[in-house]
Scaffold this motif. Structure first.
Motif, short mmCIF file in Angstrom:
data_model
loop_
_atom_site.label_atom_id
_atom_site.label_comp_id
_atom_site.label_asym_id
_atom_site.label_seq_id
_atom_site.Cartn_x
_atom_site.Cartn_y
_atom_site.Cartn_z
N UNK A 99 -2.90 -3.31 -68.98
CA UNK A 99 -3.96 -2.79 -68.13
C UNK A 99 -4.77 -1.78 -68.95
N UNK A 100 -5.93 -2.22 -69.41
CA UNK A 100 -6.70 -1.42 -70.35
C UNK A 100 -7.72 -0.53 -69.64
N UNK A 101 -7.90 0.69 -70.12
CA UNK A 101 -8.92 1.57 -69.53
C UNK A 101 -10.31 1.00 -69.75
N UNK A 102 -11.07 0.85 -68.67
CA UNK A 102 -12.43 0.35 -68.78
C UNK A 102 -13.35 1.55 -68.92
N UNK A 103 -13.79 1.79 -70.13
CA UNK A 103 -14.61 2.95 -70.47
C UNK A 103 -15.96 2.48 -71.02
N UNK A 104 -16.85 3.43 -71.28
CA UNK A 104 -18.14 3.11 -71.88
C UNK A 104 -17.95 2.43 -73.23
N UNK A 105 -16.99 2.93 -73.99
CA UNK A 105 -16.73 2.37 -75.31
C UNK A 105 -16.18 0.95 -75.19
N UNK A 106 -15.28 0.76 -74.23
CA UNK A 106 -14.71 -0.58 -74.04
C UNK A 106 -15.78 -1.56 -73.61
N UNK A 107 -16.67 -1.12 -72.70
CA UNK A 107 -17.72 -2.01 -72.20
C UNK A 107 -18.70 -2.41 -73.29
N UNK A 108 -18.78 -1.62 -74.38
CA UNK A 108 -19.74 -1.90 -75.45
C UNK A 108 -19.16 -2.77 -76.57
N UNK A 109 -17.89 -3.17 -76.46
CA UNK A 109 -17.28 -4.01 -77.49
C UNK A 109 -17.94 -5.39 -77.50
N UNK A 110 -18.36 -5.83 -78.66
CA UNK A 110 -18.93 -7.16 -78.78
C UNK A 110 -17.87 -8.22 -78.48
N UNK A 111 -18.30 -9.35 -77.95
CA UNK A 111 -17.35 -10.38 -77.53
C UNK A 111 -16.49 -10.87 -78.68
N UNK A 112 -17.06 -11.03 -79.87
CA UNK A 112 -16.25 -11.51 -80.99
C UNK A 112 -15.24 -10.46 -81.44
N UNK A 113 -15.59 -9.18 -81.32
CA UNK A 113 -14.63 -8.13 -81.66
C UNK A 113 -13.52 -8.06 -80.62
N UNK A 114 -13.85 -8.32 -79.36
CA UNK A 114 -12.82 -8.37 -78.32
C UNK A 114 -11.77 -9.42 -78.68
N UNK A 115 -12.22 -10.56 -79.13
CA UNK A 115 -11.30 -11.63 -79.51
C UNK A 115 -10.50 -11.24 -80.75
N UNK A 116 -11.20 -10.81 -81.79
CA UNK A 116 -10.54 -10.59 -83.07
C UNK A 116 -9.69 -9.33 -83.09
N UNK A 117 -10.23 -8.22 -82.52
CA UNK A 117 -9.53 -6.94 -82.63
C UNK A 117 -8.47 -6.75 -81.55
N UNK A 118 -8.75 -7.26 -80.35
CA UNK A 118 -7.84 -7.02 -79.23
C UNK A 118 -6.90 -8.20 -79.02
N UNK A 119 -7.46 -9.38 -78.73
CA UNK A 119 -6.60 -10.52 -78.42
C UNK A 119 -5.73 -10.93 -79.60
N UNK A 120 -6.30 -10.91 -80.80
CA UNK A 120 -5.56 -11.40 -81.96
C UNK A 120 -4.84 -10.28 -82.71
N UNK A 121 -5.59 -9.28 -83.18
CA UNK A 121 -4.97 -8.25 -84.02
C UNK A 121 -3.96 -7.41 -83.24
#
Length: 334
Positions: A99-121
């Motif tokens: 359950x991730x905090x939905x913040x201004x910074x989180x909302x600004x993450x690019x979709x490809x970074x969401x995949x690469x940095x969060x889902x994968x890394x």
């Protein structure tokens, strides 16, 4: 004490705490407010995939609800606040929730970074499952098609689950269930959820008027933005020691008396004891009638007697709505 998911269910609120038990798993991604039948289709698909891959299965969700974040002056009423959502997800058979905090910074993450940095890394997923309408990343650029392509590029599986409809072919959604609560259509709301809607609240002191009427009640506060229609309901209640009681409840402003702030007042059948300060889990089963005023206290008491008889009859003849309802909802007082 508050109710919670089983101790072996992992409730993670930071990617820095991502446990090894969930890495390499199948993740179901969404808001999952209510964990209704549409959400359950996503979760069941994830569970089937996890079984095939012999991998852990967990949900990924966000707090606060993104709609509340972007419009804080008009927050979304939560059908299942964080702890309750976790308990329903655990009952569905998942291993945990991230359950991730939905913040201004989180909302600004690019979709490809969401995949690469969060889902994968960070999470090391093997497979992602989402609903047909789930979007992620800055400007909602992460569409279902984007996720499918990312899976092909980075070698992880992706399943997009189609829209789930009810028996009348209407879409099942959290918004529709909130509308049902607002209309007092609790039976339909529960059918769309696939289990009896419940909330948790701590008993507070009131004016003791119910005691004078022969109906001592436990006074509970619902969220300020709860849309539940004012009226009388049949309920099944779990006390914080596990005791299960049937009862009848009135939600409203008490127009015959003080017409004050809304309270959910529960009368527990065949119960004696002190409930002040204790947390109750209230399953709302059926709407009996709307809030009314009466010509006299005697007329009110006579109606309360009829309400109690009707609630007892309804609660005595219940059957599980689903396997999930059988797990979440006490099926008897034994």
């Amino acid at each position: 004490m508050p109710f919670s998911a089983p101790t072996d269910f992992l409730h993670i609120t930071s990617l820095d705490d991502m446990p090894s038990e969930l890495k390499g798993g199948v993740v179901a991604i969404g808001n999952f407010d209510g964990v209704h039948r549409g959400h359950q289709a996503v979760l069941n698909t994830a569970l089937e995939t996890g079984s095939t891959l012999d991998a852990p299965v967990y949900a990924m969700s966000f707090e606060p609800h993104p709609r509340s974040f972007f419009n804080p002056a008009n927050p979304v009423f939560r059908l299942t606040p964080s702890a309750q959502k976790a308990s329903v997800l655990a009952a569905c058979g998942l291993n945990g929730i991230v359950e991730l905090p939905f913040t201004k910074e989180f909302a600004s993450i690019e979709a490809d970074h969401f995949v690469e940095d969060i889902l994968l890394s960070k999470m090391g997923i093997r497979h992602a499952v989402t609903g047909y309408d789930f979007h992620f990343g800055k400007a909602r650029a992460g569409t279902p098609d984007f996720l499918r392509q990312a899976g092909q590029t980075h070698d992880f599986g992706v399943t997009i689950v189609a829209q789930e409809t009810d028996e009348g072919t209407e879409t099942i959604s959290s918004s529709r269930i909130r509308d049902c609560l607002k209309a007092g259509e609790i039976t339909l709301a529960n059918a769309l959820l696939g289990y009896r809607w419940f909330f948790e609240s701590k008993v507070q002191h009131g004016d003791k008027r119910g005691r004078d009427l022969g109906y001592p009640t436990a006074n509970l506060q619902l969220a300020e933005n709860c849309p539940l229609k004012h009226g009388v309901y049949a309920v099944r209640v779990v006390l914080d020691d596990g005791t299960v009681c049937d009862g009848v409840a009135s939600y409203g402003r008490r127009p015959m008396f003080d017409n004050g702030a809304p309270l959910f007042e529960v009368f527990l059948f065949d119960f004696t004891g002190d409930l002040y300060g204790r947390t109750l889990k209230v399953h709302v089963v059926s709407h009996l009638r709307g809030e009314e005023t009466f010509d006299s206290v005697e007329a009110l008491i006579a109606q309360m007697n009829r309400d109690s008889d009707e609630a007892r009859a309804i609660l005595a003849s219940l059957h599980p709505l689903s396997a999930l309802d059988h797990t979440l909802f006490p099926q008897s007082l034994g």
